[in-house]
Write a protein that holds these residues in place. Structure first.
Motif, PDB file in Angstrom:
ATOM      1  N   LYS A  35       0.870  -1.169   0.000  1.00  0.00           N
ATOM      2  CA  LYS A  35       0.000   0.000   0.000  1.00  0.00           C
ATOM      3  C   LYS A  35       0.904   1.214   0.000  1.00  0.00           C
ATOM      4  N   LYS A  36       0.582   2.178  -0.807  1.00  0.00           N
ATOM      5  CA  LYS A  36       1.462   3.325  -0.977  1.00  0.00           C
ATOM      6  C   LYS A  36       1.053   4.530  -0.143  1.00  0.00           C
ATOM      7  N   ASN A  37      -0.051   4.461   0.574  1.00  0.00           N
ATOM      8  CA  ASN A  37      -0.541   5.581   1.369  1.00  0.00           C
ATOM      9  C   ASN A  37      -0.905   5.127   2.767  1.00  0.00           C
ATOM     10  N   SER A  38      -0.740   6.028   3.708  1.00  0.00           N
ATOM     11  CA  SER A  38      -1.096   5.723   5.087  1.00  0.00           C
ATOM     12  C   SER A  38      -1.595   7.001   5.759  1.00  0.00           C
ATOM     13  N   SER A 123       7.249  -0.451   6.941  1.00  0.00           N
ATOM     14  CA  SER A 123       7.400  -0.890   8.311  1.00  0.00           C
ATOM     15  C   SER A 123       8.846  -1.277   8.564  1.00  0.00           C
ATOM     16  N   GLY A 124       9.273  -1.100   9.819  1.00  0.00           N
ATOM     17  CA  GLY A 124      10.640  -1.379  10.216  1.00  0.00           C
ATOM     18  C   GLY A 124      11.271  -0.184  10.902  1.00  0.00           C
ATOM     19  N   LYS A 174      -1.601  -6.204   9.530  1.00  0.00           N
ATOM     20  CA  LYS A 174      -2.699  -6.647   8.660  1.00  0.00           C
ATOM     21  C   LYS A 174      -2.940  -5.669   7.511  1.00  0.00           C
ATOM     22  N   ASN A 175      -1.916  -4.920   7.151  1.00  0.00           N
ATOM     23  CA  ASN A 175      -1.964  -3.971   6.046  1.00  0.00           C
ATOM     24  C   ASN A 175      -3.068  -2.926   6.223  1.00  0.00           C
ATOM     25  N   ALA A 176      -3.454  -2.656   7.504  1.00  0.00           N
ATOM     26  CA  ALA A 176      -4.516  -1.695   7.754  1.00  0.00           C
ATOM     27  C   ALA A 176      -4.240  -0.816   8.966  1.00  0.00           C
ATOM     28  N   PHE A 177      -3.537  -1.306   9.962  1.00  0.00           N
ATOM     29  CA  PHE A 177      -3.304  -0.579  11.201  1.00  0.00           C
ATOM     30  C   PHE A 177      -1.823  -0.228  11.301  1.00  0.00           C
ATOM     31  N   VAL A 178      -1.504   1.033  11.629  1.00  0.00           N
ATOM     32  CA  VAL A 178      -0.117   1.477  11.686  1.00  0.00           C
ATOM     33  C   VAL A 178       0.211   1.911  13.113  1.00  0.00           C
TER      34      VAL A 178
END
Length: 185
Positions: A35-38, A123-124, A174-178
């Protein structure tokens, strides 16, 4: 009776099939589609009457840029010295409903280089430069303390520019929560 038996069998078969469906998708969660946006909010900023919204954009394999905007607004009833003060030889009663107020905003821009990658592209562990502009206004209501006591209002503004380095760790679950934790900035 036969209709209710068929209904229960259908429900049980449906639950079992849905269970197998979830198991088969669970194996695909190991590799995330990038995903390119957050978008992020900072829940800890609410404790200081501030709302911040951040937008992070994936730029390349190990690089992202984050833009943050924030707004602060707070007020508190000012101290009114037991609703009165002693003035020379007389006691003057005050019933002030004045409030101390603070408001303002901030804009923040940071570049993040992920040098120890996690499962997702954003992430990291990361480090990078940041820059921030903020402007805040304050209104303080109080009483003079020298000579004759009288209500006084002080108004002032603080405008600041800052920059530096930040170091942090970000987890995308889960590619949804940061979850983003950092020092600096």
């Amino acid at each position: 009776m036969a209709k209710s038996s068929i209904f229960f069998k259908t429900v049980i078969i449906g639950i079992v099939l849905l269970g197998f469906n979830n198991v088969s998708f669970a194996q695909d969660n190991d590799t995330f589609k990038a995903k390119k946006n957050s978008f992020k909010i900072s829940p800890t900023a609410f404790f200081v009457s501030t709302f911040t919204l951040s937008y992070e954009r994936y730029l390349s394999k190990s690089l992202s840029m984050q833009f943050t905007g924030g707004y602060m607004s707070a007020s508190k009833k000012s101290y009114d010295s037991n609703s009165g003060y002693y003035n020379g030889g007389t006691y003057v009663s005050t019933s002030s409903n004045a409030k101390n107020k603070a408001s303002g905003g901030l804009i923040d821009l940071s570049l993040r280089y992920f040098f120890l990658k996690g499962q997702s592209v954003m992430s990291g562990l990361y480090a990078g430069p940041y820059g921030r502009y903020s402007k805040n206004s304050f209104e303080i209501n109080t009483f003079t303390t020298s000579g004759i006591s009288a209500p006084v209002t002080y108004k002032y503004n603080i405008e600041s520019y800052e920059g530096g380095a930040l170091f942090g760790w970000q987890l995308v679950a889960k590619n949804a929560f940061v979850l983003d934790m950092y020092v600096g900035g």
